[in-house]
Design an enzyme around this catalytic site. Structure first.
Site, short mmCIF file in Angstrom:
data_model
loop_
_atom_site.label_atom_id
_atom_site.label_comp_id
_atom_site.label_asym_id
_atom_site.label_seq_id
_atom_site.Cartn_x
_atom_site.Cartn_y
_atom_site.Cartn_z
N ASP A 9 0.88 -1.16 0.00
CA ASP A 9 0.00 0.00 0.00
C ASP A 9 0.93 1.23 0.00
O ASP A 9 2.12 1.10 0.31
CB ASP A 9 -0.88 -0.04 1.26
N ASP A 11 0.00 5.13 0.89
CA ASP A 11 -0.19 6.12 1.96
C ASP A 11 -0.10 5.45 3.33
O ASP A 11 -0.89 4.57 3.65
CB ASP A 11 -1.58 6.78 1.84
C1 G6P Z 1 -5.56 5.78 -0.02
C2 G6P Z 1 -5.63 6.54 1.28
C3 G6P Z 1 -6.97 7.17 1.48
C4 G6P Z 1 -7.36 7.98 0.25
C5 G6P Z 1 -7.40 7.07 -0.98
C6 G6P Z 1 -7.73 7.83 -2.25
O1 G6P Z 1 -6.22 4.59 0.12
O2 G6P Z 1 -5.36 5.67 2.38
O3 G6P Z 1 -6.92 8.00 2.62
O4 G6P Z 1 -8.63 8.57 0.42
O5 G6P Z 1 -6.11 6.50 -1.13
O6 G6P Z 1 -6.71 8.74 -2.50
P1 G6P Z 1 -6.73 9.89 -3.59
O7 G6P Z 1 -5.29 10.37 -3.59
O8 G6P Z 1 -7.11 9.27 -4.90
O9 G6P Z 1 -7.70 10.89 -3.15
MG MG Z 2 -2.55 3.23 3.60
#
Ligand code: G6P
Ligand code: MG
Length: 212
Positions: A9, A11
């Site tokens: 993953d 973030d």
């Molecule tokens: C990841 C993060 C989320 C985020 C999602 C979409 O899964 O953990 O917190 O909302 O990505 O991210 P984006 O950059 O497309 O808004």
């Molecule tokens: Mg994450």
């Protein structure tokens, strides 16, 4: 079975951007008069942009039309990208670079399994995009974590079975996705929050490829 690939993953695993998502969602929630805590934020980790907004609106009992929702998501993303603009390789979480390097040297494939639509931009800013054999991000999937689509697609792109891969996740929804897809999963973070993972470590600096 010997590990043939690691699926990360992004973030909160590779880079410390989870805090930027939190700050941007918090600002948006506050602008709508909806209280938003760190505890609620745990439920947004790993969840797509649109599903995150829907959860926040539901917590505030707020119903909006689809045009307004698009505007709010664009606003949140703009605030988020303002933070991302400052990201450098220094923002990689501890152990990330060395772990990627050891996978590379051992011939273990590397994939990204992220719900984010900003993943490629961030991997480029971190200067690690060349390590990845497969990148599955929010632009490629239709079903957000906890659905296992993102990890199953990464395994398929590498022509591997889930049992040959290990997933690294910091989110409850991501651990659920990995386990329901038949993957082994290493949680990055708090063992109490990520209790369904096979093992939980503080960061990639606390685990070595030979232990998988
Ligand atoms: C990841 C993060 C989320 C985020 C999602 C979409 O899964 O953990 O917190 O909302 O990505 O991210 P984006 O950059 O497309 O808004
Ligand atoms: Mg994450």
């Amino acid at each position: 079975m010997a590990v043939k690939a690691c699926i990360f993953d992004m973030d909160g695993v590779i880079v410390d951007t989870a805090k930027f998502h939190f700050k941007a969602w918090q600002r948006l929630a506050e602008s709508l008069g909806i209280p938003f805590t760190e505890h609620q934020n745990e439920q947004l980790k790993g969840v797509s942009r649109v599903d995150s907004l829907e959860k926040i609106l539901a917590w505030g009992n707020l119903e909006l039309n689809s045009q307004k929702k698009i505007e709010l998501m664009e606003l949140k993303n703009k605030w988020y990208l303002d933070f991302v603009a400052e990201v450098t390789p220094e923002d990689m979480l501890p152990g990330t670079f060395d772990f990627l390097k050891s996978c590379n040297e051992a011939g273990v494939k590397i994939a990204l399994g992220s719900s984010s639509k900003n993943a490629i931009l961030i991997l480029e800013k971190l200067q690690i995009i060349h390590f990845f054999d497969s990148i599955v991000d929010g632009n490629k999937i239709t079903l957000s974590k906890p659905n296992p689509e993102v990890f199953l697609r990464a395994a398929r792109e590498m022509e591997l079975e889930p049992t040959e891969c290990v997933v690294f996740e910091d989110a409850i929804s991501g651990v659920d996705a990995a386990k329901s897809g038949g993957f082994r999963c290493i949680g990055i973070g708090d063992p109490q929050i990520l209790s369904k993972a096979d093992r939980v470590v503080e960061s990639l600096a606390n685990i070595h490829l030979s232990e998988l």
